[in-house]
Scaffold this motif. Structure first.
Motif, mmCIF file in Angstrom:
data_model
loop_
_atom_site.group_PDB
_atom_site.id
_atom_site.type_symbol
_atom_site.label_atom_id
_atom_site.label_comp_id
_atom_site.label_asym_id
_atom_site.label_seq_id
_atom_site.Cartn_x
_atom_site.Cartn_y
_atom_site.Cartn_z
ATOM 1 N N LEU A 26 12.321 35.336 43.602
ATOM 2 C CA LEU A 26 13.683 35.804 43.394
ATOM 3 C C LEU A 26 13.634 37.019 42.476
ATOM 4 N N ILE A 27 14.212 38.125 42.909
ATOM 5 C CA ILE A 27 14.311 39.313 42.052
ATOM 6 C C ILE A 27 15.540 39.195 41.168
ATOM 7 N N GLY A 28 16.661 38.765 41.743
ATOM 8 C CA GLY A 28 17.868 38.638 40.950
ATOM 9 C C GLY A 28 19.087 38.285 41.774
ATOM 10 N N VAL A 29 20.208 38.147 41.049
ATOM 11 C CA VAL A 29 21.507 37.897 41.653
ATOM 12 C C VAL A 29 22.438 38.986 41.139
ATOM 13 N N TYR A 30 23.147 39.632 42.060
ATOM 14 C CA TYR A 30 23.941 40.815 41.741
ATOM 15 C C TYR A 30 25.391 40.576 42.151
ATOM 16 N N SER A 31 26.307 40.746 41.181
ATOM 17 C CA SER A 31 27.721 40.501 41.462
ATOM 18 C C SER A 31 28.661 41.504 40.804
ATOM 19 N N THR A 70 8.905 42.664 35.121
ATOM 20 C CA THR A 70 9.626 41.504 34.608
ATOM 21 C C THR A 70 9.448 40.319 35.525
ATOM 22 N N GLU A 71 9.132 39.189 34.954
ATOM 23 C CA GLU A 71 8.932 37.969 35.756
ATOM 24 C C GLU A 71 10.230 37.215 35.967
ATOM 25 N N ARG A 72 11.132 37.252 34.994
ATOM 26 C CA ARG A 72 12.372 36.494 35.189
ATOM 27 C C ARG A 72 13.358 37.310 36.006
ATOM 28 N N GLY A 73 14.210 36.598 36.717
ATOM 29 C CA GLY A 73 15.181 37.243 37.591
ATOM 30 C C GLY A 73 16.269 37.973 36.824
ATOM 31 N N TYR A 74 16.800 38.986 37.441
ATOM 32 C CA TYR A 74 17.901 39.760 36.873
ATOM 33 C C TYR A 74 19.226 39.133 37.275
ATOM 34 N N TRP A 121 18.271 48.102 42.617
ATOM 35 C CA TRP A 121 17.522 47.004 43.216
ATOM 36 C C TRP A 121 16.047 47.351 43.346
ATOM 37 N N LEU A 122 15.753 48.579 43.764
ATOM 38 C CA LEU A 122 14.362 48.996 43.894
ATOM 39 C C LEU A 122 13.673 49.019 42.540
ATOM 40 N N SER A 123 14.350 49.535 41.531
ATOM 41 C CA SER A 123 13.791 49.562 40.178
ATOM 42 C C SER A 123 13.500 48.151 39.681
ATOM 43 N N ASP A 124 14.420 47.227 39.917
ATOM 44 C CA ASP A 124 14.217 45.842 39.482
ATOM 45 C C ASP A 124 13.010 45.222 40.183
ATOM 46 N N ALA A 125 12.862 45.465 41.475
ATOM 47 C CA ALA A 125 11.735 44.889 42.219
ATOM 48 C C ALA A 125 10.404 45.473 41.789
#
Length: 145
Positions: free
Chosen positions: A66-71, A139-143, A131-135
């Motif tokens: 999981l990279i993250g959840v975006y809202s 960082t191991e924990r999700g955004y 999103w690309l920067s986060d991937a």
């Protein structure tokens, strides 16, 4: 414009063996982005991610993390040419290719292809640079954004 609906969505970043990123040029807006789509009723986000990638690219994938959840509405509200304004709550995964053959779904895409992270198209959907920067981060924990 007023938001007309809220949808659960998925996005997947897929790297090939050379470290290039799979992108699709969307038919609805003519911009490049990661494979993505809506979660259908009765479907998990993992099932939706696998289905959307297969429908859009012909590739079978295995979710890696999981990279993250975006809202955040500032990046997650999408204005469609037909006038719909949709707020997406997006679950974002990284995945590896597990099979299939790359193809273009002409109903949804103008082009699909792999791009070096250093040579991405300039006409990306507005939320994709983040999103690309986060991937690509370490960082191991999700955004949660």
């Amino acid at each position: 414009m007023e938001i007309t609906s809220v949808y659960p969505a998925v996005t997947v970043i897929i790297f090939d063996k050379e470290g290039r990123i799979l992108l699709q040029k969307r038919k609805d807006v003519g911009l490049w982005g990661l494979p993505s789509g809506h979660v259908e009723p009765g479907e998990t986000v993992e099932q939706a991610a696998k289905r959307e990638v297969f429908e859009e690219t012909g590739l079978h994938i295995e979710i890696e993390k999981l990279i993250g959840v975006y809202s955040d509405p500032s990046s997650q509200v999408f204005y469609y040419p037909d006038g719909r304004v949709v707020h997406f709550i997006t679950t974002y995964f990284s995945a590896r290719i597990a099979g299939g053959k790359l193809h273009i779904d002409l109903n949804e895409s103008l082009e699909v292809g792999f791009f070096s992270p250093q040579a991405l198209p300039s006409n990306l959907l507005n939320m994709h640079p983040c999103w690309l920067s986060d991937a690509l981060s370490d960082t191991e924990r999700g955004y949660i954004r």
